[in-house]
Write a protein that holds these residues in place. Structure first.
Motif, PDB file in Angstrom:
ATOM      1  N   ARG A  11      43.200  46.700  27.762  1.00 46.39           N
ATOM      2  CA  ARG A  11      41.938  46.279  27.431  1.00 46.39           C
ATOM      3  C   ARG A  11      41.818  44.791  28.080  1.00 46.39           C
ATOM      4  N   TYR A  12      42.796  44.258  27.569  1.00 44.69           N
ATOM      5  CA  TYR A  12      42.693  42.576  27.697  1.00 44.69           C
ATOM      6  C   TYR A  12      42.917  42.357  29.299  1.00 44.69           C
ATOM      7  N   ALA A  13      43.923  43.422  29.923  1.00 45.40           N
ATOM      8  CA  ALA A  13      44.151  43.249  31.253  1.00 45.40           C
ATOM      9  C   ALA A  13      43.113  43.378  32.029  1.00 45.40           C
ATOM     10  N   ARG A  14      42.383  44.561  31.681  1.00 49.51           N
ATOM     11  CA  ARG A  14      41.187  45.066  32.497  1.00 49.51           C
ATOM     12  C   ARG A  14      40.303  44.103  32.445  1.00 49.51           C
ATOM     13  N   ARG A  31      30.640  43.827  51.883  1.00 44.12           N
ATOM     14  CA  ARG A  31      31.567  44.691  51.169  1.00 44.12           C
ATOM     15  C   ARG A  31      33.106  44.298  51.603  1.00 44.12           C
ATOM     16  N   PRO A  32      33.385  44.183  52.767  1.00 45.44           N
ATOM     17  CA  PRO A  32      34.667  43.782  53.025  1.00 45.44           C
ATOM     18  C   PRO A  32      34.953  42.176  52.674  1.00 45.44           C
ATOM     19  N   ALA A  33      34.156  41.413  52.596  1.00 46.21           N
ATOM     20  CA  ALA A  33      34.434  40.206  52.505  1.00 46.21           C
ATOM     21  C   ALA A  33      34.613  40.109  50.836  1.00 46.21           C
ATOM     22  N   GLN A  34      33.922  41.138  50.111  1.00 46.65           N
ATOM     23  CA  GLN A  34      34.089  41.044  48.533  1.00 46.65           C
ATOM     24  C   GLN A  34      35.163  41.592  48.121  1.00 46.65           C
ATOM     25  N   LYS A  35      35.657  42.575  48.936  1.00 48.81           N
ATOM     26  CA  LYS A  35      37.092  43.341  48.304  1.00 48.81           C
ATOM     27  C   LYS A  35      38.198  42.351  48.855  1.00 48.81           C
ATOM     28  N   GLU A  36      38.138  41.735  49.886  1.00 50.30           N
ATOM     29  CA  GLU A  36      39.063  40.890  50.252  1.00 50.30           C
ATOM     30  C   GLU A  36      39.261  39.586  49.278  1.00 50.30           C
ATOM     31  N   ALA A  37      38.012  39.102  48.958  1.00 48.36           N
ATOM     32  CA  ALA A  37      38.041  37.923  47.754  1.00 48.36           C
ATOM     33  C   ALA A  37      38.461  38.338  46.609  1.00 48.36           C
ATOM     34  N   ALA A  38      38.183  39.635  46.245  1.00 48.63           N
ATOM     35  CA  ALA A  38      38.573  40.337  44.906  1.00 48.63           C
ATOM     36  C   ALA A  38      40.084  40.357  44.844  1.00 48.63           C
ATOM     37  N   LEU A  39      40.814  40.719  45.962  1.00 53.12           N
ATOM     38  CA  LEU A  39      42.109  40.941  45.932  1.00 53.12           C
ATOM     39  C   LEU A  39      42.868  39.546  45.732  1.00 53.12           C
ATOM     40  N   ALA A  40      42.469  38.778  46.522  1.00 52.31           N
ATOM     41  CA  ALA A  40      42.914  37.589  46.635  1.00 52.31           C
ATOM     42  C   ALA A  40      42.970  36.702  45.442  1.00 52.31           C
ATOM     43  N   ALA A  41      41.478  36.829  44.843  1.00 61.56           N
ATOM     44  CA  ALA A  41      41.555  36.215  43.382  1.00 61.56           C
ATOM     45  C   ALA A  41      42.454  36.971  42.225  1.00 61.56           C
ATOM     46  N   ALA A  42      42.711  38.196  42.366  1.00 59.77           N
ATOM     47  CA  ALA A  42      43.500  38.996  41.526  1.00 59.77           C
ATOM     48  C   ALA A  42      44.928  38.599  41.871  1.00 59.77           C
ATOM     49  N   GLN A  43      45.328  38.526  42.939  1.00 58.78           N
ATOM     50  CA  GLN A  43      46.784  38.191  43.565  1.00 58.78           C
ATOM     51  C   GLN A  43      47.225  36.744  42.918  1.00 58.78           C
ATOM     52  N   ALA A  44      46.265  35.552  43.190  1.00 51.95           N
ATOM     53  CA  ALA A  44      46.334  34.510  42.717  1.00 51.95           C
ATOM     54  C   ALA A  44      46.421  34.331  40.983  1.00 51.95           C
ATOM     55  N   VAL A  45      45.756  35.294  40.415  1.00 46.42           N
ATOM     56  CA  VAL A  45      46.018  35.396  38.980  1.00 46.42           C
ATOM     57  C   VAL A  45      47.288  35.905  38.642  1.00 46.42           C
ATOM     58  N   ARG A  46      47.699  37.119  39.337  1.00 39.02           N
ATOM     59  CA  ARG A  46      49.025  37.512  39.014  1.00 39.02           C
ATOM     60  C   ARG A  46      50.213  36.508  39.040  1.00 39.02           C
ATOM     61  N   ILE A 112      50.238  42.424  28.427  1.00 39.28           N
ATOM     62  CA  ILE A 112      48.962  42.214  29.197  1.00 39.28           C
ATOM     63  C   ILE A 112      49.449  41.872  30.678  1.00 39.28           C
ATOM     64  N   GLN A 113      50.241  40.983  30.973  1.00 34.67           N
ATOM     65  CA  GLN A 113      50.730  40.906  32.218  1.00 34.67           C
ATOM     66  C   GLN A 113      51.272  41.939  32.955  1.00 34.67           C
ATOM     67  N   GLU A 114      52.127  42.736  32.264  1.00 35.01           N
ATOM     68  CA  GLU A 114      52.476  44.146  32.884  1.00 35.01           C
ATOM     69  C   GLU A 114      51.334  45.083  33.137  1.00 35.01           C
ATOM     70  N   SER A 115      50.315  45.159  32.288  1.00 32.75           N
ATOM     71  CA  SER A 115      49.255  46.215  32.625  1.00 32.75           C
ATOM     72  C   SER A 115      48.234  45.360  33.823  1.00 32.75           C
ATOM     73  N   PHE A 116      48.113  44.105  33.657  1.00 35.23           N
ATOM     74  CA  PHE A 116      47.572  43.395  34.862  1.00 35.23           C
ATOM     75  C   PHE A 116      48.255  43.675  36.300  1.00 35.23           C
ATOM     76  N   GLU A 117      49.687  43.603  36.379  1.00 33.09           N
ATOM     77  CA  GLU A 117      50.187  44.105  37.402  1.00 33.09           C
ATOM     78  C   GLU A 117      50.105  45.353  37.842  1.00 33.09           C
ATOM     79  N   GLU A 118      50.008  46.324  36.932  1.00 28.95           N
ATOM     80  CA  GLU A 118      49.690  47.800  37.245  1.00 28.95           C
ATOM     81  C   GLU A 118      48.434  47.957  37.898  1.00 28.95           C
TER      82      GLU A 118
END
Length: 197
Positions: A11-14, A31-46, A112-118
């Protein structure tokens, strides 16, 4: 770890994932820009979570400070603010660390980190594979193994390699709860079982 702890970590990871993605896509218009920005942000947080895990592993003092109930939340947040600034963590990661302190959940950092990575790997179509081998695999062997596992799973493979001399030869690959055992040790065990029949 208990089932309740695992569920809580997910839940915390989500929540962290949604905050990181929400902040990144706020200004995107298509939409493509949103998806790209979302994945880039999530990868940065990872990457930031991995860096923080490294800092915890390197510093017994930091681990003890976060685990100590006698240290005030404000003191913990002050230390985390310094760590976050020094490591240039995003607002999402810094806020997440503060929320964990506020809710006394710093003990769940690893799960939480493990769940975030998944979660991120699922979005990226990536599967994590742990490979144990008796000796170091060549680049060519690694490529062949990753190709075969990619075809089998239908996903891009990110493999982590470790040596385990007890395997005698071959390898063992773990993809989630599935184990592919191509080790000499397993072949000998099967042969012994057949001879014992």
């Amino acid at each position: 770890m208990t089932r309740a702890s695992t569920s809580l970590a997910r839940r915390y990871a989500r929540a962290l994932y949604e905050v990181a993605v929400g902040e990144a896509t706020a200004g995107a218009v298509d939409r493509p820009a949103q998806k790209e920005a979302a994945l880039a942000a999530a990868q940065a947080v990872r990457q930031e979570l991995r860096r923080f895990a490294e800092l915890l592993a390197e510093s017994a003092e930091l681990r003890n400070l976060l685990a100590n109930p006698a240290v005030t939340k404000e003191s913990k947040k002050g230390i985390l603010e310094k760590v976050s600034s020094g490591s240039r963590f995003s607002r999402a990661t810094r806020h997440y660390l503060f929320v964990l302190v506020d809710n006394r959940r710093t003990g769940l950092l690893g799960p939480i980190q493990e769940s975030f990575e998944e979660l991120l790997n699922e979005e990226l179509g990536v599967v994590q594979v742990d490979v144990l081998s008796a000796r170091e695999l060549s680049d060519g062997q690694r490529h062949l193994l990753e190709d075969a596992l990619s075809r089998r799973t239908g996903k891009r493979v990110e493999a982590r390699y470790q040596l385990e001399p007890e395997l005698i030869g071959g390898f063992v690959a773990r993809v989630g709860s599935t184990v592919y055992d191509g080790s000499v040790r397993e072949a000998l065990r099967r042969m012994q079982a057949k001879l014992a029949e």
